[in-house]
Design a protein around this motif. Sequence first.
Motif, PDB file in Angstrom:
ATOM      1  N   ALA A  66       0.821  -1.219   0.000  1.00 58.46           N
ATOM      2  CA  ALA A  66       0.000   0.000   0.000  1.00 58.46           C
ATOM      3  C   ALA A  66       0.857   1.273   0.000  1.00 58.46           C
ATOM      4  O   ALA A  66       0.456   2.283  -0.565  1.00 58.46           O
ATOM      5  N   ILE A  67       2.032   1.219   0.620  1.00 55.01           N
ATOM      6  CA  ILE A  67       2.901   2.404   0.598  1.00 55.01           C
ATOM      7  C   ILE A  67       3.825   2.397  -0.626  1.00 55.01           C
ATOM      8  O   ILE A  67       4.696   3.245  -0.758  1.00 55.01           O
ATOM      9  N   ARG A  68       3.637   1.425  -1.503  1.00 59.08           N
ATOM     10  CA  ARG A  68       4.412   1.289  -2.749  1.00 59.08           C
ATOM     11  C   ARG A  68       5.921   1.244  -2.488  1.00 59.08           C
ATOM     12  O   ARG A  68       6.709   1.958  -3.125  1.00 59.08           O
ATOM     13  N   ALA A  69       6.277   0.369  -1.563  1.00 61.74           N
ATOM     14  CA  ALA A  69       7.657   0.308  -1.090  1.00 61.74           C
ATOM     15  C   ALA A  69       8.624  -0.206  -2.141  1.00 61.74           C
ATOM     16  O   ALA A  69       9.830   0.011  -2.026  1.00 61.74           O
ATOM     17  N   PHE A  70       8.102  -0.893  -3.165  1.00 64.53           N
ATOM     18  CA  PHE A  70       9.020  -1.505  -4.130  1.00 64.53           C
ATOM     19  C   PHE A  70       9.013  -0.798  -5.478  1.00 64.53           C
ATOM     20  O   PHE A  70       9.662  -1.225  -6.426  1.00 64.53           O
ATOM     21  N   ASP A  71       8.247   0.309  -5.573  1.00 65.63           N
ATOM     22  CA  ASP A  71       8.122   0.997  -6.861  1.00 65.63           C
ATOM     23  C   ASP A  71       9.331   1.873  -7.176  1.00 65.63           C
ATOM     24  O   ASP A  71       9.816   1.899  -8.292  1.00 65.63           O
ATOM     25  N   GLU A  72       9.776   2.625  -6.172  1.00 68.64           N
ATOM     26  CA  GLU A  72      10.893   3.565  -6.390  1.00 68.64           C
ATOM     27  C   GLU A  72      11.489   3.882  -5.026  1.00 68.64           C
ATOM     28  O   GLU A  72      10.841   3.691  -4.001  1.00 68.64           O
ATOM     29  N   PRO A  73      12.742   4.406  -4.972  1.00 66.83           N
ATOM     30  CA  PRO A  73      13.365   4.724  -3.695  1.00 66.83           C
ATOM     31  C   PRO A  73      12.533   5.744  -2.918  1.00 66.83           C
ATOM     32  O   PRO A  73      11.866   6.587  -3.519  1.00 66.83           O
ATOM     33  N   PHE A  74      12.559   5.663  -1.605  1.00 68.40           N
ATOM     34  CA  PHE A  74      11.770   6.603  -0.796  1.00 68.40           C
ATOM     35  C   PHE A  74      12.408   6.801   0.573  1.00 68.40           C
ATOM     36  O   PHE A  74      13.330   6.077   0.949  1.00 68.40           O
ATOM     37  N   ASP A  75      11.906   7.816   1.282  1.00 74.42           N
ATOM     38  CA  ASP A  75      12.304   8.042   2.667  1.00 74.42           C
ATOM     39  C   ASP A  75      11.122   7.708   3.555  1.00 74.42           C
ATOM     40  O   ASP A  75      10.009   8.186   3.315  1.00 74.42           O
ATOM     41  N   LEU A  76      11.359   6.887   4.564  1.00 82.22           N
ATOM     42  CA  LEU A  76      10.309   6.501   5.503  1.00 82.22           C
ATOM     43  C   LEU A  76      10.467   7.343   6.766  1.00 82.22           C
ATOM     44  O   LEU A  76      11.367   7.115   7.573  1.00 82.22           O
ATOM     45  N   VAL A  77       9.632   8.367   6.883  1.00 80.79           N
ATOM     46  CA  VAL A  77       9.756   9.345   7.962  1.00 80.79           C
ATOM     47  C   VAL A  77       8.768   8.998   9.062  1.00 80.79           C
ATOM     48  O   VAL A  77       7.564   8.928   8.809  1.00 80.79           O
ATOM     49  N   GLU A  78       9.249   8.759  10.276  1.00 77.23           N
ATOM     50  CA  GLU A  78       8.319   8.435  11.371  1.00 77.23           C
ATOM     51  C   GLU A  78       8.204   9.599  12.346  1.00 77.23           C
ATOM     52  O   GLU A  78       9.194  10.031  12.943  1.00 77.23           O
ATOM     53  N   LEU A  79       6.978  10.118  12.519  1.00 74.73           N
ATOM     54  CA  LEU A  79       6.746  11.227  13.450  1.00 74.73           C
ATOM     55  C   LEU A  79       6.591  10.670  14.864  1.00 74.73           C
ATOM     56  O   LEU A  79       5.706   9.860  15.125  1.00 74.73           O
ATOM     57  N   GLY A  80       7.460  11.087  15.784  1.00 72.38           N
ATOM     58  CA  GLY A  80       7.378  10.591  17.160  1.00 72.38           C
ATOM     59  C   GLY A  80       7.727   9.121  17.237  1.00 72.38           C
ATOM     60  O   GLY A  80       6.933   8.292  17.668  1.00 72.38           O
ATOM     61  N   ALA A  81       8.931   8.784  16.786  1.00 73.94           N
ATOM     62  CA  ALA A  81       9.319   7.380  16.608  1.00 73.94           C
ATOM     63  C   ALA A  81       9.363   6.589  17.919  1.00 73.94           C
ATOM     64  O   ALA A  81       9.097   5.394  17.938  1.00 73.94           O
ATOM     65  N   GLY A  82       9.674   7.246  19.032  1.00 70.87           N
ATOM     66  CA  GLY A  82       9.783   6.516  20.300  1.00 70.87           C
ATOM     67  C   GLY A  82      10.809   5.403  20.185  1.00 70.87           C
ATOM     68  O   GLY A  82      11.871   5.598  19.597  1.00 70.87           O
ATOM     69  N   ASP A  83      10.481   4.215  20.698  1.00 69.35           N
ATOM     70  CA  ASP A  83      11.448   3.110  20.588  1.00 69.35           C
ATOM     71  C   ASP A  83      11.247   2.318  19.290  1.00 69.35           C
ATOM     72  O   ASP A  83      11.905   1.301  19.078  1.00 69.35           O
ATOM     73  N   ALA A  84      10.319   2.778  18.446  1.00 73.69           N
ATOM     74  CA  ALA A  84      10.102   2.182  17.115  1.00 73.69           C
ATOM     75  C   ALA A  84       9.790   0.694  17.150  1.00 73.69           C
ATOM     76  O   ALA A  84      10.062  -0.029  16.197  1.00 73.69           O
ATOM     77  N   THR A  85       9.198   0.225  18.244  1.00 71.78           N
ATOM     78  CA  THR A  85       8.887  -1.208  18.351  1.00 71.78           C
ATOM     79  C   THR A  85       8.052  -1.677  17.166  1.00 71.78           C
ATOM     80  O   THR A  85       8.405  -2.658  16.503  1.00 71.78           O
ATOM     81  N   LYS A  86       6.961  -0.954  16.901  1.00 69.39           N
ATOM     82  CA  LYS A  86       6.055  -1.403  15.831  1.00 69.39           C
ATOM     83  C   LYS A  86       6.713  -1.254  14.477  1.00 69.39           C
ATOM     84  O   LYS A  86       6.744  -2.189  13.678  1.00 69.39           O
ATOM     85  N   SER A  87       7.275  -0.072  14.211  1.00 71.71           N
ATOM     86  CA  SER A  87       7.819   0.157  12.877  1.00 71.71           C
ATOM     87  C   SER A  87       9.009  -0.748  12.585  1.00 71.71           C
ATOM     88  O   SER A  87       9.279  -1.056  11.430  1.00 71.71           O
ATOM     89  N   SER A  88       9.717  -1.209  13.642  1.00 72.20           N
ATOM     90  CA  SER A  88      10.900  -2.041  13.379  1.00 72.20           C
ATOM     91  C   SER A  88      10.532  -3.336  12.639  1.00 72.20           C
ATOM     92  O   SER A  88      11.330  -3.856  11.866  1.00 72.20           O
ATOM     93  N   TYR A  89       9.309  -3.830  12.849  1.00 71.23           N
ATOM     94  CA  TYR A  89       8.885  -5.029  12.108  1.00 71.23           C
ATOM     95  C   TYR A  89       8.785  -4.725  10.616  1.00 71.23           C
ATOM     96  O   TYR A  89       9.201  -5.516   9.776  1.00 71.23           O
TER      97      TYR A  89
END
Length: 327
Positions: free
Chosen positions: A78-101
């Motif tokens: 859904a975020i089209r991660a494989f279409d072209e290079p991108f920057d994944l910006v996380e607002l208020g990343a904290g310990d990034a537990t969820k995003s690390s997966y």
Amino acid sequence: NRNTTTATSSLTDYDTHHKFKSEILNGLNEEPKHLLSKYFYDKKGDELFQQIMNMPEYYLTDCELEIFTRKKNEIAKAIRAFDEPFDLVELGAGDATKSSYLLEYLVAQNADFTYMPIDISANIISVLDENLTLKIPELQMTGLNGEYFEMLDKANEISSRRKVILFLGGNIGNMEIEEAYEFCNALKSKLNPNDILLIGFDLKKNPHTILAAYNDKAGITSSFNLNLLTRINEELEADFNIDHFSHYQTYDPLSGACRSYLISLEDQKVHIDDQEISFKADEAVYMEISHKYSEKEIDIMARKTGFKPLKQISDTKGWFVDAIWKV
Ligand code: AVI
């Protein structure tokens, strides 16, 4: 680490302290009195929030974690991660537990991206840097230490690649509806066509379930609210007596507003620096909103703030959604 860099904000400790002081005093001099829940998160507040996330009643974290562990591929598509290079910006990343997966998955699938966590805490950014590079050695990362919008500008300066913004945890719920709309409008103005926003919302559900999550038996949410008074005592040389206030929580199933208050238990005067603030017995100080949305309300918010809603990904209970919007 050769894969990581950090950029920092121009705000000084002095600016931060003065903003804290004036926002606290303004809120307590208004009628009705209110404080800002963004100030809950000092060292003790961070610890208490960790405890909240581990409470049996607090379902939000588990629900979103389930989305990030079981639906990584759906998110990546859904975020089209494989279409072209991108920057994944996380607002208020904290310990990034969820995003690390998601990060682990994207790296394993050879997606071409740089992870840019934004956090107001310099400590969190440096801890993240250490932990994530241990966990995912191939990860490209640029830590951004500062306020969301200032650091978003920085992210755009550093790189012109397509941006995918993560705003997780249901943090949007801690804004009044009008503020949430303003926030999304402001975010939209910093983004470019084809950029994507992935934003977590806690959904309306059985009111008992919601109220229990914010009115836990162990009283951790109560301590979390009262801790702001302790913080004001420590940082602004105030003399709140914590025992003279009590936490009160409400949930309105029609509007979706879940609000916390501290109730003054007696007539009392509190001194903050050179000011004296009077509280009547039973007077409420409004502390925090945790707004709950319906799926429909989420799509409406997307459209009205200039985004195109692409998809809503939810947990198996259907209690929480990560909504994916495109500019
Ligand atoms: C950070 N935020 C999404 C939490 C929430 O659920 O509104 C803060 C919180 N307040 C009390 N419990 C948790």
